[in-house]
Enzyme design. Structure first.
Site, mmCIF file in Angstrom:
data_model
loop_
_atom_site.group_PDB
_atom_site.id
_atom_site.type_symbol
_atom_site.label_atom_id
_atom_site.label_comp_id
_atom_site.label_asym_id
_atom_site.label_seq_id
_atom_site.Cartn_x
_atom_site.Cartn_y
_atom_site.Cartn_z
ATOM 1 N N GLY A 1 3.914 -8.846 -1.849
ATOM 2 C CA GLY A 1 3.132 -9.079 -0.629
ATOM 3 C C GLY A 1 1.892 -9.912 -0.939
ATOM 4 O O GLY A 1 1.585 -10.885 -0.246
ATOM 5 N N HIS A 2 1.186 -9.554 -2.025
ATOM 6 C CA HIS A 2 -0.013 -10.322 -2.406
ATOM 7 C C HIS A 2 0.360 -11.751 -2.809
ATOM 8 O O HIS A 2 -0.353 -12.702 -2.484
ATOM 9 C CB HIS A 2 -0.703 -9.680 -3.612
ATOM 10 C CG HIS A 2 -1.289 -8.327 -3.353
ATOM 11 N ND1 HIS A 2 -0.772 -7.186 -3.894
ATOM 12 C CD2 HIS A 2 -2.377 -7.952 -2.633
ATOM 13 C CE1 HIS A 2 -1.502 -6.149 -3.515
ATOM 14 N NE2 HIS A 2 -2.470 -6.578 -2.756
ATOM 15 N N ARG B 1 0.168 1.477 -3.031
ATOM 16 C CA ARG B 1 0.305 2.941 -3.015
ATOM 17 C C ARG B 1 1.759 3.393 -3.155
ATOM 18 O O ARG B 1 2.005 4.563 -3.448
ATOM 19 C CB ARG B 1 -0.323 3.522 -1.741
ATOM 20 C CG ARG B 1 -1.831 3.359 -1.744
ATOM 21 C CD ARG B 1 -2.557 4.372 -0.881
ATOM 22 N NE ARG B 1 -3.971 4.400 -1.218
ATOM 23 C CZ ARG B 1 -4.901 3.612 -0.675
ATOM 24 N NH1 ARG B 1 -4.563 2.740 0.244
ATOM 25 N NH2 ARG B 1 -6.160 3.700 -1.046
ATOM 26 N N MET C 1 5.616 -3.332 1.509
ATOM 27 C CA MET C 1 5.064 -3.412 0.148
ATOM 28 C C MET C 1 3.628 -2.898 0.170
ATOM 29 O O MET C 1 2.843 -3.268 1.061
ATOM 30 C CB MET C 1 5.018 -4.866 -0.308
ATOM 31 C CG MET C 1 6.374 -5.486 -0.423
ATOM 32 S SD MET C 1 7.000 -5.220 -2.073
ATOM 33 C CE MET C 1 8.518 -6.123 -1.966
ATOM 34 N N SER C 2 3.282 -2.066 -0.801
ATOM 35 C CA SER C 2 1.928 -1.528 -0.892
ATOM 36 C C SER C 2 1.690 -1.048 -2.312
ATOM 37 O O SER C 2 2.610 -0.528 -2.958
ATOM 38 C CB SER C 2 1.792 -0.334 0.072
ATOM 39 O OG SER C 2 0.653 0.424 -0.267
ATOM 40 N N ASP D 1 -2.341 -4.394 6.960
ATOM 41 C CA ASP D 1 -3.590 -3.702 7.305
ATOM 42 C C ASP D 1 -4.076 -4.284 8.634
ATOM 43 O O ASP D 1 -5.028 -5.072 8.676
ATOM 44 C CB ASP D 1 -4.624 -3.908 6.192
ATOM 45 C CG ASP D 1 -4.185 -3.250 4.898
ATOM 46 O OD1 ASP D 1 -4.101 -2.021 4.865
ATOM 47 O OD2 ASP D 1 -3.891 -3.977 3.932
ATOM 48 N N GLN E 1 -7.634 -3.565 9.744
ATOM 49 C CA GLN E 1 -8.558 -4.250 8.822
ATOM 50 C C GLN E 1 -8.683 -5.731 9.188
ATOM 51 O O GLN E 1 -9.786 -6.291 9.210
ATOM 52 C CB GLN E 1 -8.044 -4.110 7.384
ATOM 53 C CG GLN E 1 -8.745 -5.029 6.391
ATOM 54 C CD GLN E 1 -8.341 -4.771 4.955
ATOM 55 O OE1 GLN E 1 -8.773 -3.796 4.364
ATOM 56 N NE2 GLN E 1 -7.537 -5.647 4.367
ATOM 57 N N ASN F 1 -3.394 -4.757 -8.689
ATOM 58 C CA ASN F 1 -2.081 -4.116 -8.702
ATOM 59 C C ASN F 1 -1.145 -4.896 -7.769
ATOM 60 O O ASN F 1 -0.536 -4.361 -6.855
ATOM 61 C CB ASN F 1 -2.191 -2.640 -8.283
ATOM 62 C CG ASN F 1 -0.914 -1.881 -8.609
ATOM 63 O OD1 ASN F 1 -0.348 -1.213 -7.759
ATOM 64 N ND2 ASN F 1 -0.433 -1.995 -9.815
ATOM 65 N N LEU F 2 -1.079 -6.184 -8.058
ATOM 66 C CA LEU F 2 -0.446 -7.114 -7.124
ATOM 67 C C LEU F 2 1.071 -6.931 -7.048
ATOM 68 O O LEU F 2 1.723 -6.697 -8.060
ATOM 69 C CB LEU F 2 -0.782 -8.554 -7.545
ATOM 70 C CG LEU F 2 -2.280 -8.856 -7.691
ATOM 71 C CD1 LEU F 2 -2.492 -10.319 -8.051
ATOM 72 C CD2 LEU F 2 -3.054 -8.498 -6.426
HETATM 73 O O1 PAF Z 1 -6.869 -5.045 1.670
HETATM 74 C C1 PAF Z 1 -7.485 -4.878 0.596
HETATM 75 O O2 PAF Z 1 -6.905 -4.978 -0.483
HETATM 76 C C2 PAF Z 1 -8.967 -4.572 0.609
HETATM 77 O O3 PAF Z 1 -9.298 -3.764 1.687
HETATM 78 C C3 PAF Z 1 -9.856 -5.828 0.587
HETATM 79 C C4 PAF Z 1 -9.655 -6.690 1.813
HETATM 80 C C5 PAF Z 1 -9.544 -6.640 -0.666
HETATM 81 C C6 PAF Z 1 -11.324 -5.414 0.533
HETATM 82 O O4 PAF Z 1 -11.600 -4.649 -0.586
#
Ligand code: PAF
Length: 281
Positions: free
Chosen positions: A36-37, A189, A186-187, A152, A155, A32-33
């Site tokens: 940001g991705h 969600r 951007m997310s 994140d 993370q 679901n890019l």
């Molecule tokens: O940030 C994310 O999209 C996820 O947590 C990741 C790093 C791809 C791991 O599933």
């Protein structure tokens, strides 16, 4: 771009690049890019000859009552965007490929301390799921560099700690959060938000800017957090956490700490949004 769900195909292609003396950057995603991705892919391309992306909605990092099934799957659009961005290899495994014995019988990776508070406390097992899948993906792809968003924040710290603790030979790169003009981070969600909720959600960035400004002006961190939290609740948010911490350790800030991070998670309706802001005072 080659798209495959097959681990052996990924290993073969990456091995071939490495044998040619070429480097590989990896961008793990859940699909679901959004822009940001795509920025992560663009930044990855600056750091290696080839970019590998994975799309895998990882069941291990979702809790019982979370949105695993509702998580948007948009593979064709994602693949098109990745081709345009210059990715050359896309790994799209199924849960059976990644966890053939089932989640319960799977060896896991757990990073102590750094993942215990905040999202780790609100979402028990979440960082175990993240560390395990990222470790597995690193072992499958064997990249030289891996690129993650700083949105994140916790993370990224968990993954950096895992790489250090397990001596994985991979450079971890964090890329700044991409925001909409409104300030909303951007997310994937954000797609769950109504137009009205999207406008409301911009209050998160304003609250973080307010805290950073006031703390830099010398105000008490506790009082700034209380005021910002009150404003967010009045605006209709249900708070999960709002905290200011040492940006490198996530410990409570001491007077001498200059580099700080604001961490926030809050619900609008059923949608949980997270964001953060680093600043120096
Ligand atoms: O940030 C994310 O999209 C996820 O947590 C990741 C790093 C791809 C791991 O599933």
């Amino acid at each position: 771009m080659i798209t495959t769900a097959n681990i052996a195909d990924i290993r073969k292609q990456v091995k071939q690049w490495h044998m040619q003396g070429e480097t590989v950057a990896f961008v793990p995603t859940m699909g679901n890019l959004h822009s940001g991705h795509i920025t992560l892919v663009t930044e990855a391309l600056k750091r290696a000859h080839h970019v590998v992306v994975s799309i895998f909605v990882n069941p291990m990092q979702f809790g019982q009552n979370e949105d695993l099934d509702a998580y948007p799957r948009t593979l064709q659009d994602d693949a098109d965007a990745l081709v345009n961005a210059g990715a050359e290899l896309l790994f799209t495994p199924t849960p059976d490929i990644i966890y053939p014995k089932g989640l319960d019988k799977q060896t896991f990776v757990e990073v102590p301390k750094i993942g215990e508070e905040f999202c780790g406390a609100s979402r028990p097992g979440h960082f175990r799921g993240v560390a395990t899948i990222v470790c597995k993906l690193f072992n499958i792809v064997q990249p030289d560099v891996a690129v993650f968003g700083r949105k994140d924040y916790q993370q990224l710290m968990v993954i950096s700690a895992m790489v250090e603790d397990l001596s994985l030979p991979i450079d971890i790169i964090g890329i700044d959060t991409v925001r909409e003009a409104s300030g909303l981070a951007m997310s994937s969600r954000n797609g769950f938000l109504s137009a009205e909720q999207k406008v409301k959600a911009t209050a998160i960035k304003r609250a973080m800017d307010y805290i950073a400004e006031q703390v830099c002006a010398g105000d008490s961190i506790t009082e700034c957090i209380e005021k910002a939290q009150q404003q967010l609740v009045e605006a209709g948010f249900t708070m999960d956490f709002l905290a200011v911490r040492n940006a490198s350790t996530l410990a409570l800030p001491r007077t001498k700490d200059r580099h700080l991070v604001i961490l926030i998670a809050a619900f609008i309706g059923k949608t949980r949004l997270i964001d953060n802001l680093t600043f120096s005072r």
